[in-house]
Design an enzyme around this catalytic site. Structure first.
Site, PDB file in Angstrom:
ATOM      1  N   HIS A   1      80.660  14.019  19.028  1.00  0.00           N
ATOM      2  CA  HIS A   1      81.676  13.403  19.877  1.00  0.00           C
ATOM      3  C   HIS A   1      81.645  11.904  19.675  1.00  0.00           C
ATOM      4  O   HIS A   1      80.575  11.329  19.491  1.00  0.00           O
ATOM      5  CB  HIS A   1      81.435  13.746  21.355  1.00  0.00           C
ATOM      6  CG  HIS A   1      82.638  13.508  22.209  1.00  0.00           C
ATOM      7  ND1 HIS A   1      82.943  12.269  22.698  1.00  0.00           N
ATOM      8  CD2 HIS A   1      83.631  14.342  22.603  1.00  0.00           C
ATOM      9  CE1 HIS A   1      84.077  12.359  23.379  1.00  0.00           C
ATOM     10  NE2 HIS A   1      84.520  13.609  23.332  1.00  0.00           N
TER      11      HIS A   1
ATOM     12  N   ASP B   1      84.844  21.570  23.340  1.00  0.00           N
ATOM     13  CA  ASP B   1      85.739  22.436  22.580  1.00  0.00           C
ATOM     14  C   ASP B   1      85.028  23.617  21.948  1.00  0.00           C
ATOM     15  O   ASP B   1      85.644  24.636  21.643  1.00  0.00           O
ATOM     16  CB  ASP B   1      86.453  21.629  21.495  1.00  0.00           C
ATOM     17  CG  ASP B   1      87.530  20.768  22.098  1.00  0.00           C
ATOM     18  OD1 ASP B   1      88.063  21.161  23.146  1.00  0.00           O
ATOM     19  OD2 ASP B   1      87.821  19.703  21.540  1.00  0.00           O
TER      20      ASP B   1
HETATM   21  N1  ACO Z   1      79.410  18.147  11.268  1.00  0.00           N
HETATM   22  C1  ACO Z   1      78.626  17.552  10.358  1.00  0.00           C
HETATM   23  N2  ACO Z   1      78.346  16.230  10.342  1.00  0.00           N
HETATM   24  C2  ACO Z   1      78.914  15.475  11.297  1.00  0.00           C
HETATM   25  C3  ACO Z   1      79.754  16.024  12.287  1.00  0.00           C
HETATM   26  C4  ACO Z   1      79.997  17.416  12.261  1.00  0.00           C
HETATM   27  N3  ACO Z   1      80.768  17.994  13.180  1.00  0.00           N
HETATM   28  N4  ACO Z   1      80.175  15.037  13.117  1.00  0.00           N
HETATM   29  C5  ACO Z   1      79.627  13.905  12.661  1.00  0.00           C
HETATM   30  N5  ACO Z   1      78.858  14.161  11.565  1.00  0.00           N
HETATM   31  C6  ACO Z   1      78.023  13.204  10.841  1.00  0.00           C
HETATM   32  C7  ACO Z   1      78.854  12.288   9.939  1.00  0.00           C
HETATM   33  O1  ACO Z   1      78.987  12.827   8.642  1.00  0.00           O
HETATM   34  C8  ACO Z   1      78.011  11.035   9.968  1.00  0.00           C
HETATM   35  O2  ACO Z   1      76.916  11.231   9.137  1.00  0.00           O
HETATM   36  P1  ACO Z   1      76.267   9.958   8.319  1.00  0.00           P
HETATM   37  O3  ACO Z   1      75.799   9.022   9.390  1.00  0.00           O
HETATM   38  O4  ACO Z   1      75.183  10.550   7.509  1.00  0.00           O
HETATM   39  O5  ACO Z   1      77.399   9.394   7.507  1.00  0.00           O
HETATM   40  C9  ACO Z   1      77.482  10.984  11.397  1.00  0.00           C
HETATM   41  O6  ACO Z   1      77.418  12.347  11.815  1.00  0.00           O
HETATM   42  C10 ACO Z   1      78.345  10.186  12.372  1.00  0.00           C
HETATM   43  O7  ACO Z   1      79.684  10.689  12.272  1.00  0.00           O
HETATM   44  P2  ACO Z   1      81.009   9.873  12.612  1.00  0.00           P
HETATM   45  O8  ACO Z   1      82.158  10.532  11.944  1.00  0.00           O
HETATM   46  O9  ACO Z   1      80.773   8.417  12.318  1.00  0.00           O
HETATM   47  O10 ACO Z   1      81.091  10.049  14.175  1.00  0.00           O
HETATM   48  P3  ACO Z   1      82.330   9.726  15.018  1.00  0.00           P
HETATM   49  O11 ACO Z   1      81.818   9.364  16.354  1.00  0.00           O
HETATM   50  O12 ACO Z   1      83.244   8.781  14.354  1.00  0.00           O
HETATM   51  O13 ACO Z   1      83.102  11.143  15.064  1.00  0.00           O
HETATM   52  C11 ACO Z   1      83.913  13.241  15.710  1.00  0.00           C
HETATM   53  C12 ACO Z   1      83.160  11.965  16.139  1.00  0.00           C
HETATM   54  C13 ACO Z   1      85.263  12.899  15.062  1.00  0.00           C
HETATM   55  C14 ACO Z   1      84.183  14.086  16.961  1.00  0.00           C
HETATM   56  C15 ACO Z   1      83.028  14.023  14.687  1.00  0.00           C
HETATM   57  O14 ACO Z   1      81.776  14.308  15.260  1.00  0.00           O
HETATM   58  C16 ACO Z   1      83.702  15.300  14.208  1.00  0.00           C
HETATM   59  O15 ACO Z   1      84.482  15.248  13.252  1.00  0.00           O
HETATM   60  N6  ACO Z   1      83.381  16.469  14.841  1.00  0.00           N
HETATM   61  C17 ACO Z   1      84.025  17.716  14.511  1.00  0.00           C
HETATM   62  C18 ACO Z   1      85.407  17.785  15.161  1.00  0.00           C
HETATM   63  C19 ACO Z   1      85.335  18.027  16.652  1.00  0.00           C
HETATM   64  O16 ACO Z   1      84.617  18.893  17.147  1.00  0.00           O
HETATM   65  N7  ACO Z   1      86.148  17.263  17.399  1.00  0.00           N
HETATM   66  C20 ACO Z   1      86.261  17.414  18.866  1.00  0.00           C
HETATM   67  C21 ACO Z   1      85.915  16.180  19.579  1.00  0.00           C
HETATM   68  S1  ACO Z   1      85.870  16.491  21.292  1.00  0.00           S
HETATM   69  C22 ACO Z   1      87.449  16.341  21.828  1.00  0.00           C
HETATM   70  O17 ACO Z   1      88.350  15.821  21.190  1.00  0.00           O
HETATM   71  C23 ACO Z   1      87.681  16.838  23.172  1.00  0.00           C
END
Ligand code: ACO
Length: 427
Positions: A306, A363
């Site tokens: 998140h 979610d």
């Molecule tokens: N699976 C695998 N790796 C992940 C995931 C995931 N779901 N989410 C983040 N990471 C990793 C990234 O690759 C990154 O790794 P690194 O540091 O080695 O490069 C690190 O974790 C940080 O990720 P960011 O993308 O910088 O985190 P951010 O806070 O920008 O993204 C987000 C948050 C978009 C929700 C992300 O976690 C994601 O894409 N999750 C899956 C989609 C999802 O479930 N969205 C629902 C959000 S809740 C809502 O809208 C109500």
């Protein structure tokens, strides 16, 4: 803490006010920065930028706190119901019994949708995604309610709120009935809001519909958990569109479109599609965990991580319990849910996910409940939109009442410098 921050650019110093919120959040107010210094700040994704001050929702991603108008989400989901929480979010205080009765009565006044809307929905192919149809229908409501709301008139504003709450629920369920080829259904003003949702979706003209109270309670909770989440992508969109003084329906339609994306509300659909794919390809959850960890693979574990909750999602904790109750009551035995449990267990102890603070978000579990209720996957984000509606309304109302300026970010241009135009024969 000092009251100002000093910014030094080329040995020139600029003093910027420091703003403190009621929960001690601190911001440097840069609203005069460009006038003072000629420079702007750059913050793609707005990870460090506040777009407004707001009295609606407080959340602390590190501590896993979520509160609407000062009330904890645990209290609201445990003791409140969706319409009273909606009233709280929109108007700022929990309603008295009389205020709540008045609110419900007024929502019921607006539950009949203009029959001509059916012609619009008929124009869509059956295969159209319900979120696309919902965005279009919400926008179309403008055509049947052309008079824009005078936000300074309390009565007009109240009516607009009730009208939006009443009509949005009906058209949201119509998007599903269209895909199923069912006749479009009417709200029953003798029944409650959430019970009506189930009836509007599933009641058939051929047989009586029996509501299940456990299901209604779980849905009510889910709607409460989604009611607001401060300046997320869809809410910021609603505020941004509304800041040009576009009407409430038009702004909410834009919010629906923003919510649709898989990185935002579309995640609950993406979760189920991911689980179905794992099932289809043999049920190996570990293989997908490895894919999520592989930096050369764009795959992400949907429903994990998140933007703001970096320890746990408080909504996920509450809804996990509701999910267990619903599954037990309905006696659901579903291989997809077994895969979800396996993924959850493995990710929670996996170094990659633990070190990046990636936990199941709301979610992950909401999709599981929706599936158990027989709600089709492409309706999941519509469910989210129904829950989020009071938040969008409240944020739009607050933005207009605070007389916020039109949203208009700046940019740093990185394209070509001035070039001479050459006619096509010389290019
Ligand atoms: N699976 C695998 N790796 C992940 C995931 C995931 N779901 N989410 C983040 N990471 C990793 C990234 O690759 C990154 O790794 P690194 O540091 O080695 O490069 C690190 O974790 C940080 O990720 P960011 O993308 O910088 O985190 P951010 O806070 O920008 O993204 C987000 C948050 C978009 C929700 C992300 O976690 C994601 O894409 N999750 C899956 C989609 C999802 O479930 N969205 C629902 C959000 S809740 C809502 O809208 C109500």
């Amino acid at each position: 803490m000092s009251k100002t921050a000093i910014l030094e650019i080329d040995s020139e110093k600029f003093e910027l006010p420091i703003i403190k919120g009621s929960e001690n959040e601190v911001a440097i107010d840069i609203s005069k920065l460009r006038d003072l210094s000629g420079v702007i700040t750059l913050d793609p994704g707005y990870k460090n930028s506040g777009s407004c001050t707001s009295e609606i929702t407080f959340l602390d991603g590190e501590l896993g706190i979520l509160r609407y108008r000062g009330y904890s989400i645990e209290d609201l989901a445990g003791k409140g119901h969706f319409l009273e929480v909606s009233y709280l979010v929109i108007f700022g205080e929990l309603p008295t019994a009389a205020q709540l009765e008045h609110f419900e009565t007024n929502i019921r006044k607006y539950t009949l949708v203009n029959e001509e809307m059916k012609n619009i929905i008929d124009g869509f192919p059956k295969t159209a995604h319900p979120m696309g149809v919902l965005a279009a229908l919400t926008s179309a409501l403008t055509a049947f309610n052309p008079k824009s709301v005078n936000v300074e008139n309390e009565k007009e504003m109240y009516e607009a709120v009730c009208k939006t709450m009443g009509k949005f629920l009906v058209i949201a369920t119509w998007t599903y009935r269209k895909t199923m080829g069912y006749p479009l259904n009417y709200y029953d003003n003798t029944k409650g809001y959430v019970e009506n949702f189930m009836r509007l979706m599933f009641e058939l003209p051929t047989e009586p519909y029996k509501a299940n109270q456990v299901v209604i309670d779980a849905l009510d909770k889910l709607f409460i958990l989604h009611a607001d989440h401060e300046q997320n992508c869809s809410t910021s969109t609603v505020r941004m569109v509304g800041s040009s003084h576009a009407g409430l329906f038009a702004s909410i339609s834009a919010g629906v479109s923003a919510l649709w994306g898989p990185l935002h509300g579309g995640a609950n659909q993406a979760v189920l599609e991911m689980l179905e794919e794992i099932h289809r390809t043999g049920g190996d959850a570990d293989k997908y965990l490895d894919k999520a960890k592989d930096k050369n693979d764009p795959f992400r574990l949907m429903g994990f991580g998140h933007r703001v909750y970096k320890n746990f999602d408080p909504r996920a904790k509450i809804i996990k319990k509701a999910a267990d109750e619903v599954l037990a009551t309905l006696g659901v035995d579903d291989p997809i849910l077994a895969i979800a449990k396996k993924l959850e267990e493995s990710a929670l102890v996996d170094e990659y996910f633990v070190s990046r603070k990636l936990y199941p978000n709301v979610d992950f579990y909401s999709g599981i409940i929706y599936r158990a209720l027989g709600i089709p996957t492409d309706m999941f984000t519509v469910m989210f939109a129904i829950g989020r509606l009071p938040g969008w309304i409240a944020q739009w109302k607050e933005m207009r009442e605070n007389k916020e300026p039109i949203g208009r970010p700046r940019q740093i241009y990185t394209g070509h410098p001035l070039r001479d135009f050459k006619t096509s024969d010389k290019r």
